[in-house]
Scaffold this motif. Structure first.
Motif, PDB file in Angstrom:
ATOM      1  N   GLY A   1     -11.194   3.914  11.620  1.00  0.00           N
ATOM      2  CA  GLY A   1     -12.042   3.604  12.700  1.00  0.00           C
ATOM      3  C   GLY A   1     -13.308   4.634  12.349  1.00  0.00           C
ATOM      4  O   GLY A   1     -14.507   4.596  13.021  1.00  0.00           O
ATOM      5  N   ASP A   2     -13.204   5.559  11.300  1.00  0.00           N
ATOM      6  CA  ASP A   2     -14.117   6.490  11.141  1.00  0.00           C
ATOM      7  C   ASP A   2     -15.258   5.550  10.129  1.00  0.00           C
ATOM      8  O   ASP A   2     -14.876   4.589   9.765  1.00  0.00           O
TER       9      ASP A   2
ATOM     10  N   ARG B   1     -21.117  -4.513   9.213  1.00  0.00           N
ATOM     11  CA  ARG B   1     -20.273  -3.441   9.065  1.00  0.00           C
ATOM     12  C   ARG B   1     -20.807  -2.543   7.948  1.00  0.00           C
ATOM     13  O   ARG B   1     -20.484  -1.660   7.716  1.00  0.00           O
ATOM     14  N   VAL B   2     -21.663  -2.992   7.020  1.00  0.00           N
ATOM     15  CA  VAL B   2     -22.092  -2.396   5.696  1.00  0.00           C
ATOM     16  C   VAL B   2     -23.572  -2.086   6.031  1.00  0.00           C
ATOM     17  O   VAL B   2     -24.333  -3.099   6.329  1.00  0.00           O
ATOM     18  N   THR B   3     -24.007  -1.087   5.389  1.00  0.00           N
ATOM     19  CA  THR B   3     -25.491  -0.819   5.150  1.00  0.00           C
ATOM     20  C   THR B   3     -25.467  -0.074   3.741  1.00  0.00           C
ATOM     21  O   THR B   3     -24.801   0.733   3.493  1.00  0.00           O
TER      22      THR B   3
ATOM     23  N   THR C   1      -9.605   5.210   0.309  1.00  0.00           N
ATOM     24  CA  THR C   1      -8.216   5.403   1.063  1.00  0.00           C
ATOM     25  C   THR C   1      -8.595   5.331   2.439  1.00  0.00           C
ATOM     26  O   THR C   1      -9.060   6.377   2.850  1.00  0.00           O
ATOM     27  N   VAL C   2      -8.262   4.621   3.203  1.00  0.00           N
ATOM     28  CA  VAL C   2      -8.280   4.347   4.778  1.00  0.00           C
ATOM     29  C   VAL C   2      -6.773   4.637   5.310  1.00  0.00           C
ATOM     30  O   VAL C   2      -5.942   3.779   5.263  1.00  0.00           O
ATOM     31  N   ASN C   3      -6.769   5.783   5.875  1.00  0.00           N
ATOM     32  CA  ASN C   3      -5.304   6.028   6.499  1.00  0.00           C
ATOM     33  C   ASN C   3      -5.333   5.724   8.046  1.00  0.00           C
ATOM     34  O   ASN C   3      -6.327   5.608   8.588  1.00  0.00           O
TER      35      ASN C   3
ATOM     36  N   GLN D   1     -11.663  -0.050   8.121  1.00  0.00           N
ATOM     37  CA  GLN D   1     -10.298  -0.387   8.375  1.00  0.00           C
ATOM     38  C   GLN D   1      -9.441  -0.311   7.140  1.00  0.00           C
ATOM     39  O   GLN D   1      -9.946  -0.304   6.083  1.00  0.00           O
ATOM     40  N   PRO D   2      -7.949  -0.447   7.269  1.00  0.00           N
ATOM     41  CA  PRO D   2      -7.288  -0.186   6.170  1.00  0.00           C
ATOM     42  C   PRO D   2      -7.510  -1.413   5.026  1.00  0.00           C
ATOM     43  O   PRO D   2      -7.451  -1.031   3.742  1.00  0.00           O
ATOM     44  N   GLY D   3      -8.059  -2.538   5.335  1.00  0.00           N
ATOM     45  CA  GLY D   3      -8.464  -3.428   4.402  1.00  0.00           C
ATOM     46  C   GLY D   3      -9.557  -3.148   3.701  1.00  0.00           C
ATOM     47  O   GLY D   3     -10.188  -3.846   2.736  1.00  0.00           O
TER      48      GLY D   3
END
Lengths: 110, 113
Positions: B16-17, B61-63, B110-112, B81-83
């Motif tokens: 979410g960050d 979602r990307v810039t 790494t997305v926690n 997202q974790p993905g």
């Protein structure tokens, strides 16, 4: 979305043997490339191919390596006499406006 | 020699960050920049690109931001997202169409959950 396809996904070969890695680039692309990635390291450029000839090559791409586009669709990388240090992931890429990569061939030299 | 490098080898964020991955390049003649995502055992996957005549480009979602003055490139991922967990590489190429891509070292995101 169009994609670059590579075969085989994994190749195990004995040191000194010849290997041929195959790629089918995206059909309307003009530039074709081979890159390699040793485990845990960054992606390194090997060679680029345009208009049926090599346009650029790196210091890694020595006389043991060759590339061919034999039939207008396939693009191959041949390593004549493999060494242990040739073990890596080999990626094919093609470019027209954007550069797209295949899923790679994992080459293991034993 | 000319190189493209990343400031941080690893980045860990909460789901979410927003994530920001940075890249420095040293070839002032670079004309075209690309961010790739590489998941384990797979090839680099195109995310977003930008040309040197732009300073910002947005995707889903990307810039990507390009600062030519300090030769700096960044990738911002919104609502991570974790993905999104993967290694992210920046790559640059020169003015000649089809010239080689030079890759940076990569940042492991790494997305926690």
């Amino acid at each position: 979305e169009p994609e670059v396809t590579q075969t085989p996904s994994h190749q195990v070969t004995q040191m000194g043997q010849e290997v041929i890695l195959r790629c089918v680039p995206i059909s309307n692309h003009l530039y074709f490339y081979w890159y390699r990635q040793i485990l845990g390291q960054k992606v390194e450029f090997l060679v680029s191919f345009y208009n049926n000839e090599i346009s650029e090559k790196s210091e890694i791409f020595d006389d043991q390596f060759s590339v061919e586009r034999p039939d207008g669709s396939n693009f191959t990388l041949k390593i004549r006499s493999t060494k242990l240090e040739d073990s890596a992931m080999y990626f094919c890429a093609s470019f027209r406006i954007k550069a797209f990569f295949g899923q790679g061939t994992r080459l293991t030299v034993v | 020699g000319e190189s493209v490098g990343l400031h941080l080898p690893t980045l860990s964020v909460q789901e979410g960050d927003n994530s920001i991955i940075n890249c420095a390049y040293s070839n002032s003649a670079s004309d075209y920049f690309i961010w790739y995502k590489q998941e384990s055992g797979k090839g680099p996957q195109f995310i977003i690109d930008i040309r040197s005549n732009m300073d910002k480009r947005q995707g889903q979602r990307v810039t990507v931001l390009l600062n030519k003055t300090v030769k700096h490139l960044s990738l911002q991922i919104a609502a991570t997202q974790p993905g999104d967990s993967a290694v992210y590489f920046c790559a640059e190429t020169g003015e000649t169409s089809g010239s080689r891509l030079t890759f940076g070292e990569g940042t492991q995101l790494t997305v926690n959950p």
